[in-house]
Scaffold this motif. Sequence first.
Motif, short mmCIF file in Angstrom:
data_model
loop_
_atom_site.label_atom_id
_atom_site.label_comp_id
_atom_site.label_asym_id
_atom_site.label_seq_id
_atom_site.Cartn_x
_atom_site.Cartn_y
_atom_site.Cartn_z
N LYS A 1 0.84 -1.19 0.00
CA LYS A 1 0.00 0.00 0.00
C LYS A 1 0.87 1.25 0.00
O LYS A 1 2.02 1.23 0.48
CB LYS A 1 -0.92 0.02 1.22
N ASN A 2 0.31 2.34 -0.50
CA ASN A 2 1.02 3.62 -0.49
C ASN A 2 0.90 4.26 0.88
O ASN A 2 -0.19 4.30 1.47
CB ASN A 2 0.45 4.56 -1.54
N LEU A 3 2.00 4.78 1.38
CA LEU A 3 2.00 5.47 2.67
C LEU A 3 1.34 6.84 2.53
O LEU A 3 1.62 7.59 1.58
CB LEU A 3 3.44 5.62 3.16
N ALA A 4 0.45 7.16 3.45
CA ALA A 4 -0.31 8.42 3.36
C ALA A 4 0.51 9.62 3.82
O ALA A 4 0.22 10.76 3.41
CB ALA A 4 -1.59 8.32 4.18
N ASN A 5 1.50 9.40 4.68
CA ASN A 5 2.31 10.50 5.20
C ASN A 5 3.76 10.07 5.34
O ASN A 5 4.06 8.87 5.40
CB ASN A 5 1.79 10.95 6.57
N ASP A 6 4.65 11.02 5.42
CA ASP A 6 6.04 10.70 5.72
C ASP A 6 6.12 10.02 7.08
O ASP A 6 5.33 10.32 7.99
CB ASP A 6 6.90 11.96 5.75
N TYR A 7 7.08 9.10 7.22
CA TYR A 7 7.25 8.43 8.53
C TYR A 7 8.73 8.17 8.74
O TYR A 7 9.40 7.51 7.93
CB TYR A 7 6.47 7.13 8.58
N LEU B 1 7.81 -2.51 8.93
CA LEU B 1 8.96 -1.73 8.51
C LEU B 1 10.24 -2.34 9.07
O LEU B 1 10.30 -2.69 10.26
CB LEU B 1 8.84 -0.28 8.98
N LYS B 2 11.25 -2.45 8.23
CA LYS B 2 12.55 -2.96 8.66
C LYS B 2 13.24 -1.97 9.59
O LYS B 2 13.00 -0.77 9.54
CB LYS B 2 13.43 -3.22 7.43
N ASN B 3 14.11 -2.49 10.44
CA ASN B 3 14.84 -1.64 11.38
C ASN B 3 15.84 -0.76 10.62
O ASN B 3 16.19 -1.02 9.47
CB ASN B 3 15.57 -2.50 12.42
N GLY B 4 16.27 0.30 11.28
CA GLY B 4 17.24 1.20 10.68
C GLY B 4 16.94 2.65 11.01
O GLY B 4 16.06 2.96 11.83
N ASP B 5 17.69 3.54 10.38
CA ASP B 5 17.52 4.97 10.56
C ASP B 5 17.28 5.59 9.19
O ASP B 5 18.21 5.83 8.41
CB ASP B 5 18.77 5.57 11.21
N TYR B 6 16.01 5.78 8.84
CA TYR B 6 15.67 6.26 7.51
C TYR B 6 14.26 6.87 7.56
O TYR B 6 13.55 6.77 8.57
CB TYR B 6 15.72 5.14 6.47
N THR B 7 13.85 7.48 6.47
CA THR B 7 12.52 8.09 6.39
C THR B 7 11.75 7.52 5.21
O THR B 7 12.27 7.48 4.09
CB THR B 7 12.62 9.62 6.25
N MET B 8 10.55 7.06 5.47
CA MET B 8 9.63 6.66 4.42
C MET B 8 8.82 7.88 4.01
O MET B 8 8.34 8.62 4.87
CB MET B 8 8.69 5.56 4.91
N LEU B 9 8.69 8.09 2.71
CA LEU B 9 8.00 9.28 2.20
C LEU B 9 6.57 8.96 1.78
O LEU B 9 6.25 7.81 1.44
CB LEU B 9 8.77 9.85 1.01
N LYS B 10 5.74 9.96 1.84
CA LYS B 10 4.36 9.83 1.36
C LYS B 10 4.37 9.25 -0.05
O LYS B 10 5.10 9.71 -0.93
CB LYS B 10 3.66 11.19 1.36
N GLY B 11 3.56 8.22 -0.26
CA GLY B 11 3.48 7.57 -1.57
C GLY B 11 4.37 6.36 -1.71
O GLY B 11 4.20 5.57 -2.64
N ASP B 12 5.34 6.18 -0.78
CA ASP B 12 6.19 4.99 -0.81
C ASP B 12 5.35 3.73 -0.55
O ASP B 12 4.40 3.76 0.24
CB ASP B 12 7.30 5.07 0.23
N LYS B 13 5.72 2.63 -1.17
CA LYS B 13 5.05 1.37 -0.94
C LYS B 13 5.57 0.73 0.35
O LYS B 13 6.77 0.71 0.60
CB LYS B 13 5.30 0.40 -2.10
N VAL B 14 4.62 0.22 1.17
CA VAL B 14 4.98 -0.46 2.39
C VAL B 14 4.23 -1.78 2.46
O VAL B 14 3.14 -1.94 1.90
CB VAL B 14 4.68 0.39 3.66
N ALA B 15 4.82 -2.74 3.18
CA ALA B 15 4.17 -4.05 3.37
C ALA B 15 3.14 -3.94 4.47
O ALA B 15 3.41 -3.38 5.55
CB ALA B 15 5.21 -5.10 3.72
N VAL B 16 1.95 -4.47 4.23
CA VAL B 16 0.83 -4.31 5.15
C VAL B 16 0.19 -5.66 5.42
O VAL B 16 -0.12 -6.42 4.50
CB VAL B 16 -0.22 -3.35 4.58
N TYR B 17 0.01 -5.96 6.71
CA TYR B 17 -0.81 -7.10 7.13
C TYR B 17 -2.23 -6.61 7.37
O TYR B 17 -2.44 -5.67 8.15
CB TYR B 17 -0.27 -7.71 8.43
N LEU B 18 -3.19 -7.21 6.71
CA LEU B 18 -4.59 -6.84 6.95
C LEU B 18 -5.11 -7.54 8.20
O LEU B 18 -4.83 -8.73 8.42
CB LEU B 18 -5.45 -7.24 5.74
N LEU B 19 -5.86 -6.81 9.00
CA LEU B 19 -6.43 -7.40 10.21
C LEU B 19 -7.88 -7.78 9.93
O LEU B 19 -8.63 -7.02 9.34
CB LEU B 19 -6.37 -6.38 11.36
#
Length: 389
Positions: free
Chosen positions: A323-329, A371-389
């Motif tokens: 899914k696309n990330l809605a905000n920077d994280y 999200l994998k561990n580390g020191d970085y920033t995910m930007l709005k619109g980046d694809k992320v892995a999502v588990y649906l509940l």
Amino acid sequence: MISIDEAFSKLDGVDFPLKETAVSLMNASHCVLSETVLSPINMPPFRQSNMDGFALSLHEALVYEIVGEVKAGDSKSIDLKPGQAVKIFTGAAIPNSAQAVIQIEKVSTKDNQLFLQETVLHETNIRPLGSQIQQNDIALEKGTFLNPAAIGFLAGLGFTSVNVYQKPTVAIITTGNELVAAGQPLAHGQVYESNGIMLQTALHNSHFNQVKMYQMSDDFENTKSTLKQAIDDNDIVVVSGGISVGDYDFVYHALQSLNVETLFYKVNQKPGKPLLVGKLNDKMIFALPGNPAASLTCFYIYVLPTLQKFSGMKTSYKTTIQKNLANDYAVDNTRDQFLKATISNDEVTILSHQDSSMLDSFALANALVYLKNGDYTMLKGDKVAVYLL
């Protein structure tokens, strides 16, 4: 401490026992067929009208004589001569002497005469005998998950029961002297017990209903005896709390004393680091963290897929969508993270209150972002892995 991928790999290496049982069709929903099912009948079992209209014994003219009526469920036989018709309704058996059905919107009638607007081809609006499935053909394959449509399909073929893989029985054990049942007075230093009902509800929502509840105190002998009883009486044991390294966390040593094989203990993740998964013969034991959000996260990621595998379902511990990330994280963590989130308009928003003790944001979540561990920033619109509940 192992990685999440290593934990998944160890669970994938477990040979999950599958038990078979016969259940009524009413109780077969969300089960998995343990054998291939053949159709005992043709479906439909007769030439069937596809709509309301008139069954025709075809001839060259556009005018027919109406000689009767056939309703759904009628078993009477009408022998039509060329140029004759019967009024017929959706699902009714078409006379053998009729070659087509014309829908009621394309005709007009006067007295016993039927007037067609157009010529009709052979087999128009007729469901042929066995057009959905023929007798002794495969209806559903072994391993089929029985959703409502599958249940309806089997019922339509006349089945009243089927053989399925038996769902596992589950024990939920809550631990902690500080826990008080809701509705009771709350003394200083005490908290209301919530993990038990939370996990039981999660099980019921996932259609696992054979659940037994246990409560154990922060005492080694009581912990050991309660664990033994739960393991003896159930297929899967889920412990919430008592698995960390405090002076009154006895679960790990109690499991060792019961000869439970530890598949892994402690995972490089947040929340849920102090997770233990063990095995004793064909029984599986999951010792989850006591913090509510951590406990529920581990349930969705590790326990639920295991329950599904015990039930014969085809599932994976890595069943995510992108899914696309809605905000920077911003990520700044030495452990991989499962973050409570909501999906809306095909975007995923990571919620606040990610602490492992907090359920308020989990109550709003319909997904977990990985999200994998580390020191970085995910930007709005980046694809992320999502588990649906």
